[in-house]
Design an enzyme around this catalytic site. Structure first.
Site, PDB file in Angstrom:
ATOM      1  N   LEU A 323      47.131  42.898  70.882  1.00 12.75           N
ATOM      2  CA  LEU A 323      46.072  42.791  69.876  1.00 12.75           C
ATOM      3  C   LEU A 323      45.254  41.550  70.188  1.00 12.75           C
ATOM      4  O   LEU A 323      45.788  40.433  70.223  1.00 12.75           O
ATOM      5  CB  LEU A 323      46.628  42.711  68.457  1.00 12.75           C
ATOM      6  N   CYS A 539       6.772  18.167  76.943  1.00 14.16           N
ATOM      7  CA  CYS A 539       5.487  18.178  76.242  1.00 14.16           C
ATOM      8  C   CYS A 539       5.488  19.320  75.231  1.00 14.16           C
ATOM      9  O   CYS A 539       4.679  20.257  75.319  1.00 14.16           O
ATOM     10  CB  CYS A 539       4.339  18.327  77.235  1.00 14.16           C
TER      11      CYS A 539
END
Length: 671
Positions: A323, A539
């Site tokens: 699992l 920028c």
């Protein structure tokens, strides 16, 4: 059963004063400012004050703390001893010609995280007499860097720790590096025939490769590959649970999740495998309810539903053995120990306890053999091991010096602002702040109409900022901050320009408002008298960090020390070892940073690997530029300029030399 549930909750990390906060994924609104810092020293500052201010004990234990010199120390082995002074380490690395920004990876932290996770599941298995075992896997997508994966495989060998691949390239990495006998290779993600055949053929190399069916169409590819190769695959199904996660990734789960099979599709898979005489190949049940699960109750609900699906598949005849609970084990980025999205209200032991206990109870109820437990914890393993160090280049501060008193001939507005400044006190600060703001707006209006001179507007704005600072100093002493003044802290904040690209090194800060702890790594025995935001080199107006961790809220400013241009000022971003490196982009062509792998030794530390950051020439290749062609273009232009007598020979040679040298250098600024 009730007593059992109570026992599982032992050791739950409780928030402030032991009372659980019912906040549904949000911390309560800030009632008190984070500190009483003003523009002048009020008291002797101690390292304990810095510990409380930056919450390092909340998010940093057991790896990060502050020493008597006011420097951050790193204890890569946690509470097992040995530490390094981070400030001294950075200076030593700079002497080795490694420039900032720099990513420092601590291999021992990676090893410690693997050991802690396995120890927690080991304790839970012993506590509840769980007759099965735990086998963890690391999701390669979390951090694909070669040295890290190599270390992870090496450190995971004693625990038979495996890997999870979510794509064909990641499968290639996992097959090449995972050589641990008994370790699992979980094959997730979109799959084609080549992916599935490769995973099946890997069994011939002794690899336990489990193909997880996530789309119903993959089943036909698996059956076809089995018929062609004559190899019986080991299969799993990923279930779409009705249980949904919470926080930022909560919507990625549930019935409309991107991956996984619905219950009807799981039944269709079982029937198809039975028809193909391959039902015994179905051995794993997998689910994933999202990354960074902040609340333990979500994990409890998910494992309860998943364990029911597991036992039902076993009763239908599938040879169930595993699992896989997927990822989701959270990291407490802000140290608040709440179910806020950047925190978690449980610890690793609580997580293991709840999974083990619930699964044991469900299997015992239906007399089904318990599975081998698997988790795909990436964030919880990789986050702590790397620290991003960057330096401050300069600052832009709000002018706080008070101008000279107004002269007789100056505008009445200047006089009103002067009087307003001197009149502000604890009783009227709110009213007079609004007056100052109104006078400032009127000054701008009069300037635009040509009534106010430039010098007068400058003086008006300086007086306005002085009024703001005086008001801010008063609000910092108040128990409650009026709503309209809550943004004043950010308005008055300095901008600290840092040698960094957020888009390259911390893209989640920009993309999803992820919080990472950020703080100075030295001068922590000094009171930080400034508040600031961080602006990067790009920028782009989004190239900034203006959200910071806090106990009760998210801060819009960070407490920082006064910048001294003649001295280095280093900041660190912590817990960013998961996802950030691979998801970074080349905005403005700022490339990968320098990366250094450090391992603790009895005599100090050893530099295991140095991975040089990108040069300008290297990043330009990504966008199809050839450096030699570029140099040749500049040479030809220099020759033409020489011919036309626009440049001297010495100037042309200097330009060529600088140009060519720059292409081979780091994309970040020299500091």
């Amino acid at each position: 059963m009730g007593a059992e549930l109570t026992a599982r909750s032992e050791g739950v990390v409780m928030p402030v004063n032991g009372h659980k906060l019912e906040v549904k994924g949000h911390k309560p609104k800030k009632l008190l400012p984070p500190s009483n810092i003003t523009e002048g020293p009020l008291r002797h500052w101690k390292i304990e004050d810095s510990e409380a201010l930056y919450r390092i004990q909340g998010w940093g234990e057991p790896y990060f703390s502050i020493n008597a010199a006011g420097h951050i120390t790193v204890s890569p082995k946690g509470d097992r001893g040995g530490s390094l002074d981070l400030f001294e380490l950075v200076n030593a690395l700079k002497l080795r010609n490694l420039g900032l920004p720099m990513l420092i990876r601590f291999s021992d932290i990676l090893e410690d995280r693997i050991e802690r996770l396995n120890a927690c599941f080991g304790k839970a298995i012993a506590r509840y007499n769980y007759p099965g075992i735990y086998r963890g896997v690391f999701p390669v997508k979390c951090n694909q860097e070669r040295h890290l994966i190599e270390d992870l495989v090496k450190f995971g060998k004693p625990h038979q720790f495996g890997l999870e691949a979510g794509s064909k390239p990641e499968l290639m990495i996992a097959l090449a590096l995972l050589d641990t006998p008994g370790a699992l290779l979980i094959c997730n993600g979109y799959k084609d025939q080549e992916y599935i055949e490769t995973a099946m053929l890997a069994q011939r190399l002794g690899q336990t490769s489990i193909i997880v069916i996530e789309q119903i169409e993959e089943l036909d590819l698996v059956i076809n590959a089995h018929r062609q190769l004559g190899i019986k695959p080991i299969l799993g199904v990923r279930a779409k649970l009705s249980t949904q996660g919470m926080g930022r990734w909560g919507t990625s789960t549930g019935d409309r999740a991107k991956f996984g099979l619905t219950i009807p599709q799981i039944m269709e898979t079982v029937n198809k495998l039975r028809e193909a005489n391959l039902l015994d190949c179905l051995q794993l049940m997998h689910f994933h309810i999202g990354s960074q699960i902040s609340a333990i109750n979500v994990i409890k609900d998910a494992i309860q539903e998943a364990s029911r699906i597991y036992v039902e598949l076993a009763m239908l005849g599938a040879d169930m053995k595993y699992l896989d609970v997927g990822g989701g084990l959270g990291v407490d980025y802000d140290g608040s120990q709440t179910n806020f999205y950047a925190s978690k209200n449980y610890n690793m032991q609580n997580y293991a306890n709840d999974i083990v206990a619930e699964l044991k109870d469900t299997c015992a109820e239906r007399q089904i053999t318990v599975p081998t437990l698997i988790s795909e914890s990436g964030r919880a393993i990789a986050s702590h091991q790397s620290v991003l160090i960057f330096d401050v280049l300069s600052t832009n501060d709000v002018p706080l010096d008070l101008p000279e008193p107004p002269e007789e001939q100056e505008s009445p507005l200047i006089k009103y602002l002067w009087e307003t400044y001197h009149s502000i006190n604890q009783e009227n600060y709110q009213e007079f702040y609004h007056d100052a703001a109104q006078f400032k707006e009127e000054a701008i209006s009069r300037f635009n109409l040509g009534i106010l001179r430039l010098e007068e507007r400058a003086k008006a704005e300086r007086l306005y900022w002085a009024c703001c600072q005086k008001t801010l100093n008063i609000t910092r002493q108040q128990e409650y901050v009026p709503d309209e003044l809550e943004d004043l802290e950010k308005i008055m904040a300095s901008i600290y320009y840092v040698n960094l690209s957020v888009f390259q090194s911390a893209p989640d800060c920009w993309a999803i408002d992820q919080l990472f702890p950020v703080m100075p790594i030295h001068r922590l025995d000094e009171e930080p008298l400034r508040r600031g935001i961080l602006a990067d080199l790009t920028c782009d107006s989004d190239g900034k960090i203006d959200r910071f961790i806090d106990l009760r809220d998210v801060k819009s400013v960070l407490e920082l020390h006064t910048f001294k241009p003649e001295e280095p000022y280093y900041l660190g971003m912590f817990l960013n070892g998961a996802y950030q490196e691979i998801m970074g982009n080349l905005h403005n062509l700022f490339g990968d940073t320098n990366a250094v792998h450090i391992q603790l030794t009895p005599k100090g530390y050893q530099i295991q690997h140095v991975v040089k950051g990108d040069t300008m020439s290297e990043v330009m290749k990504y966008v199809q530029y050839d450096s030699e062609d570029m140099v040749e273009n500049i040479r030809q232009r220099c020759e033409k300029a020489l011919e036309e007598k626009h440049i001297t020979l010495a100037e042309s040679q200097r330009l060529l030399q600088t140009y060519e040298q720059s292409l081979g250098r780091y994309t970040y600024l020299n500091s």
